[in-house]
Design an enzyme around this catalytic site. Structure first.
Site, short mmCIF file in Angstrom:
data_model
loop_
_atom_site.label_atom_id
_atom_site.label_comp_id
_atom_site.label_asym_id
_atom_site.label_seq_id
_atom_site.Cartn_x
_atom_site.Cartn_y
_atom_site.Cartn_z
N ASP A 213 -6.19 -5.38 5.83
CA ASP A 213 -7.33 -4.84 5.10
C ASP A 213 -8.33 -5.96 4.81
OD1 ASP A 213 -8.86 -3.01 3.80
OD2 ASP A 213 -7.59 -2.80 2.05
N LYS B 16 2.34 -13.63 6.48
CA LYS B 16 2.48 -14.65 5.44
C LYS B 16 3.99 -14.92 5.26
CE LYS B 16 0.66 -17.21 2.22
NZ LYS B 16 -0.03 -18.44 2.56
N ASP C 26 -3.42 -17.06 5.81
CA ASP C 26 -4.52 -17.86 5.25
C ASP C 26 -5.15 -18.73 6.33
OD1 ASP C 26 -1.92 -18.84 5.03
OD2 ASP C 26 -2.46 -20.35 3.56
N TYR D 49 0.80 -1.22 0.00
CA TYR D 49 0.00 0.00 0.00
C TYR D 49 0.84 1.27 0.00
CZ TYR D 49 -4.50 -2.26 0.79
OH TYR D 49 -5.64 -2.99 0.66
#
Ligand code: NAP
Length: 400
Positions: free
Chosen positions: A292, A217, A268, A150
């Site tokens: 987000d 992640k 995940d 971002y």
């Protein structure tokens, strides 16, 4: 006389009884929900403090209204006012997808260095939700707000810049990115990660909450997401040693009284966990992009974006609805103002006006229990009466 909020020489926030609070109305449904929010906040403050406290609302401009008035989507005066008055609130601002101008929301967050996006996600009894036990989810999400994909470091496919960056990487680091690709850069730093974790840990202690879960992640992106987890743990170890314990260091029969448990989960897997074992999670600390996704998914789990509040906090604080401008409902006085009202409740808590904040939360709960709600909730609730955005606000004030 209205006065400015300020930091004293001990760096403590000083809130006068009659503070100026700048607000950005926002695009699309922004004017509807801003008007509704002000009705509830002014009503609650009047009822709680018998005239001894009052907010002096100060309109500042961004988005389409700013473009019409000043021929720019984000006037410098708006940034300056958000700094000068320290605490502000905003409606949603539209952003074109796949080209055109940069997101005004992202620009505001970066220009004001609002490094933490804070989103509480909890259930209000009676709100229709897609899971069997929505009440089991009660998390406070701290999402990093300034870095990651971002940060806006990206170049369009085929441009001179994209080709040059790709050629540099391919030539110098033995990679084989297709030369015609678009490219984005994902920066993540120890500085930004640790200040976010520090803010989350301080809140965990202040609120007496039980655990902090670092969501990342890092199994795939080792030097960005993986490093995020490593640095977040480091912050807990170095600055909160007595107050925290790592989940993996817990042994059976250990006395955990007064200890905040620090866990980490791969992003995940975390999406499964909040659905399957929501009550095992409390404070979540995430990088920008994962946060987000996760905050919208969590909000949906307890009944949708219409009731999901948020704040962007650094040295300054800007409270905002988490949803967008929902353009098809603009000007219809139809949309649910709950998200912005609850964001303003967070603002009252930030100001230390907790009595009014508690009253509004209870009144929202009562209004939902009476089944007098906006379209989004009414269409899923049996026997509900659909009311307008402004009527919902007035009903909350009646129920204060
Ligand atoms: P959106 O504006 O959040 O709306 C998507 C759908 O979510 C709406 O059609 C509506 O669903 C539901 N919804 C949103 N707000 C609601 C509310 N207050 N009450 C009840 N339902 C609500 O998302 P979008 O259409 O993807 O985005 C529109 C624009 O907003 C884009 O330009 C985007 O960039 C911008 N945006 C701004 C912000 C921000 O300012 N922070 C955040 C996100 C998006 P139903 O149609 O099913 O009723």
């Amino acid at each position: 006389m209205p006065e400015k909020i300020y930091y004293n020489d001990k760096n403590e926030l000083v809130v006068p009884d009659n503070p100026y609070i700048p607000f950005i109305e926002g695009d699309g449904i922004g004017p509807d929900i801003t008007a509704a929010m002000k009705i509830v906040i002014d009503g609650a403050i009047a009822k709680t403090y018998n005239g001894t406290k009052k907010i002096e609302w100060l309109e500042i401009f961004a988005g389409e209204k700013a473009k019409t008035k000043f021929d720019t989507f984000l006037p410098e005066e708006t940034i300056q006012a958000a700094k000068d008055y320290i605490v502000s609130i905003k409606g949603p601002l539209s952003t074109p997808v796949g080209g055109g101008m940069r997101s005004l929301n992202v620009t505001l967050r970066q220009r004001l260095d609002l490094f933490a996006c804070v989103r509480p996600v909890r259930y209000f009894e009676g709100v229709p939700a897609p899971v069997k036990h929505p009440e089991k989810l009660n998390v406070l999400i701290y999402r990093e707000n300034t870095e990651d994909l971002y940060a806006g470091i990206e170049w369009e496919a085929g441009t001179f810049e994209a080709k040059k960056v790709i050629a540099f990487i391919n030539d110098n680091f033995n990679k084989s990115i297709l030369i015609e690709s678009g490219i984005g850069i994902k920066p993540m730093s120890e500085f930004a990660t640790r200040r976010l974790m520090r803010m989350a840990l301080k809140a965990t202690i202040r609120l007496g909450r039980k655990s902090v879960t670092i969501v990342h992640k890092g199994n795939i992106m080792k030097y960005t997401e993986g490093a995020f987890a490593k640095w977040a743990y480091l912050e807990a170890e170095e600055n909160f040693k007595n107050e925290t314990i790592k989940e993996k260091d817990i042994t059976s029969g250990m006395d955990l009284k007064g200890k905040i448990i620090i866990k980490d989960r791969i992003a995940d897997a975390m999406f499964q966990q909040i659905l399957l074992r929501p009550d095992e999670y409390d404070i979540l600390v995430t990088p920008n992009l994962n946060g987000d996704y996760l905050s919208d998914a969590a909000a949906a789990q307890v009944g949708g974006l219409g009731m999901a509040p948020g704040a962007n906090i650094g040295k300054y604080a800007m409270f905002e609805a988490t949803h967008g401008t929902a353009p098809k409902y603009a000007g219809l006085d139809k949309i649910n103002p709950g998200s912005l009202i609850l964001s303003a409740v967070m603002m009252l808590e930030f100001l230390g006006w907790t009595e009014a904040a508690v009253k509004i939360t209870a009144a929202i709960q009562k209004t939902i229990a009476q089944k007098t709600v906006t379209y989004d909730l009414a269409r899923q609730m049996e026997g509900a009466t659909e009311i307008k955005c402004s009527e919902f606000a007035k009903k909350i004030v009646e129920n204060l």
